[in-house]
Each structure stands twice: as structure tokens, then as C-alpha cells.
Design an enzyme around this catalytic site. Structure first.
Site, PDB file in Angstrom:
ATOM      1  CB  THR A 166      -0.942   0.017   1.215  1.00 48.68           C
ATOM      2  OG1 THR A 166      -0.186   0.167   2.425  1.00 48.68           O
ATOM      3  CG2 THR A 166      -1.777  -1.266   1.284  1.00 48.68           C
ATOM      4  CB  ALA A 219       3.094   0.899  -4.154  1.00 47.63           C
ATOM      5  CB  SER A 220       2.215   6.228  -6.131  1.00 41.84           C
ATOM      6  OG  SER A 220       2.054   7.060  -4.993  1.00 41.84           O
ATOM      7  CE1 TYR A 275       3.307  10.104   9.778  1.00 42.69           C
ATOM      8  CE2 TYR A 275       5.088  10.248  11.375  1.00 42.69           C
ATOM      9  CZ  TYR A 275       4.594   9.781  10.168  1.00 42.69           C
ATOM     10  OH  TYR A 275       5.383   8.990   9.367  1.00 42.69           O
TER      11      TYR A 275
END
Length: 246
Positions: free
Chosen positions: A12, A14-15, A153
């Protein structure tokens, strides 16, 4: 490697960045791939083409994990359950706790906690049936120690670590390992978009290694954790951070 014997790795986010480096590394290691992206379709297609050139069969899946129903598109696009599942998708937010909105909380928790939880839930039954599986989560040094101005975060990444440890104990009897990579400062767009060059240089000065890590160095850790030889490494948090946080 014959086609029927090729293992499938799902990644996930992965771009670009760490996810893209994982995709290229696993393609070169002989895996077929399922690659997730959200908005960066052009970048995802570029990564997929590099992986195909390395011999991998690649399936691309678009899914918005910031939505509570984002996991549905991931599940619908899977050709089958991955043998190795790398839960890497992430977003960042920098700012004071009092400025965090409810919508930002929901998006952060959906991407970092809800999506990994339900991606893993989908994969575990098939992994149990075959007696093998590798689940690799991606947290952060801030999930280990926390960071001011990154409370939201840090909260989400801390949850990833607890999820990893709990799931590892649950599925270890079935031949499945669940481990977490908690990187330090890695040279990705997420870092360069969040900090100025001077700020990044200042952070690097505090790191004993004297530099940021590379996405490829993180991908190498994932490649090790996916191997048969790593079967006894389970429920662990490995932090490639140049001795920044020990």
C-alpha cells in the site's frame, strides 16, 4: 522462477518513496505485485512499468484509505491474497495539537490504523490456510518516541506498533510473521514537503550517520523480513535511523 511458484507481494502507498522502493526491490527479487495508490496514478503507473521490466506481473489498485470504506476498493481489486503484505500507506501533518480538526483526526487514523487493520484482516485467513504469510507494517521513529508538533502523527504511528505486536502473537502459531519497520529521517517527498532544506540539514546534523536514509535502505529491511530465513523474527520493531534513536 515458474509463474505458478511466484509469490505475490501487496504494497500500500506504492506510488512513491518507500512504497515505490519496496515495489522495485520485490520485483527484482522475483515477486509479482499488487500496488496501491490513491491520487498519484501517473507515478504509480511509472513504478508499475519499472517492475514489469524486472519481470513482475503488476496489478494496480486505486483506493482512498482516508475514507472509512476505502478498504473495499483494495479488497475488490486483489487478484488473490498476497503472500507478503506491506502496509506502507501514510499521510503526514505538522502542527499544534489544538489546531487538529476532527476531519484531520479521522483521515490520519483511517490511513494509518483502520486501513492496515482491515487489510490484514482480509489477508490472515488465506495466510493461515497456506501456513505462510508475511505482514510488514511501516511506523516511524515518532511512533517509538513521539514528537512535538506531530502529536497526531505520533499517535497513529504508535498504534501501528501496538497493532503489529498484538497481531504477531495471534498469528505466529500459523506460520505468519508480523513485523514493523519504524524509519528515521528518510529522503522522500513527505520529508521534503514538510521541511525546508535548512531544516533538513539541521536534522541530519543530529543523526550520528550524518545523513538521511534512502527508501531503498528501508526496502532492504522489508526484503529480509519477507524471506524464509526470517521466520523466527516476529513481533519486532526494526528502526533504520542511522543511530538517531537507539
Amino acid at each position: 522462477m515458474e509463474e505458478r511458484h511466484r509469490r505475490l507481494a501487496g504494497i500500500t502507498g506504492a506510488s512513491r518513496g518507500i512504497g515505490a522502493a519496496m515495489a522495485v526491490r520485490f520485483a527484482r527479487d522475483g515477486y509479482d505485485l499488487v500496488l496501491h495508490y490513491n491520487r498519484a496514478q501517473e507515478e504509480a503507473e511509472c513504478v508499475a512499468e519499472i517492475c514489469r521490466t524486472a519481470g513482475a506481473h503488476v496489478t494496480l489498485i486505486q483506493a482512498d484509505f482516508s475514507r472509512t470504506d476505502g478498504i473495499v476498493d483494495w479488497e475488490a481489486g486483489l487478484p488473490r491474497t498476497p503472500d507478503v503484505l506491506m502496509l506502507n500507506a501514510g499521510i503526514s501533518r505538522y502542527g499544534l495539537i489544538q489546531d487538529v480538526t476532527g476531519a484531520e483526526w479521522d483521515a490520519m487514523m483511517n490511513v494509518h490504523v483502520r486501513a492496515p487493520f482491515f487489510c490484514a484482516r482480509q489477508a490472515v485467513p488465506d495466510m493461515v490456510r497456506q501456513g505462510f504469510g508475511r505482514i510488514i507494517t511501516v511506523s516511524s521513529v515518532w511512533g517509538l518516541t513521539g514528537a512535538s508538533f506531530e502529536v497526531l502523527y505520533s499517535t497513529a504511528k504508535g498504534a501501528v506498533i501496538s497493532f503489529t505486536k498484538a497481531l504477531a502473537q495471534e498469528v505466529a502459531p500459523s506460520g505468519i510473521t508480523v513485523n514493523c519497520i519504524a524509519p528515521g529521517m528518510i529522503a522522500t517527498e513527505m520529508m521534503t514537503n514538510a521541511f525546508s532544506p535548512d531544516e533538513l540539514a539541521s536534522i541530519a546534523d543530529d543523526i550520528p550517520a550524518g545523513r538521511a536514509g534512502t527508501p531503498e535502505e528501508v526496502a532492504a529491511v522489508a526484503a529480509f523480513l519477507a524471506r524464509e530465513e526470517a521466520a523466527y523474527v516476529n513481533g519486532q520493531v526494526i528502526s533504520p535511523n542511522g543511530a538517531w534513536i537507539c
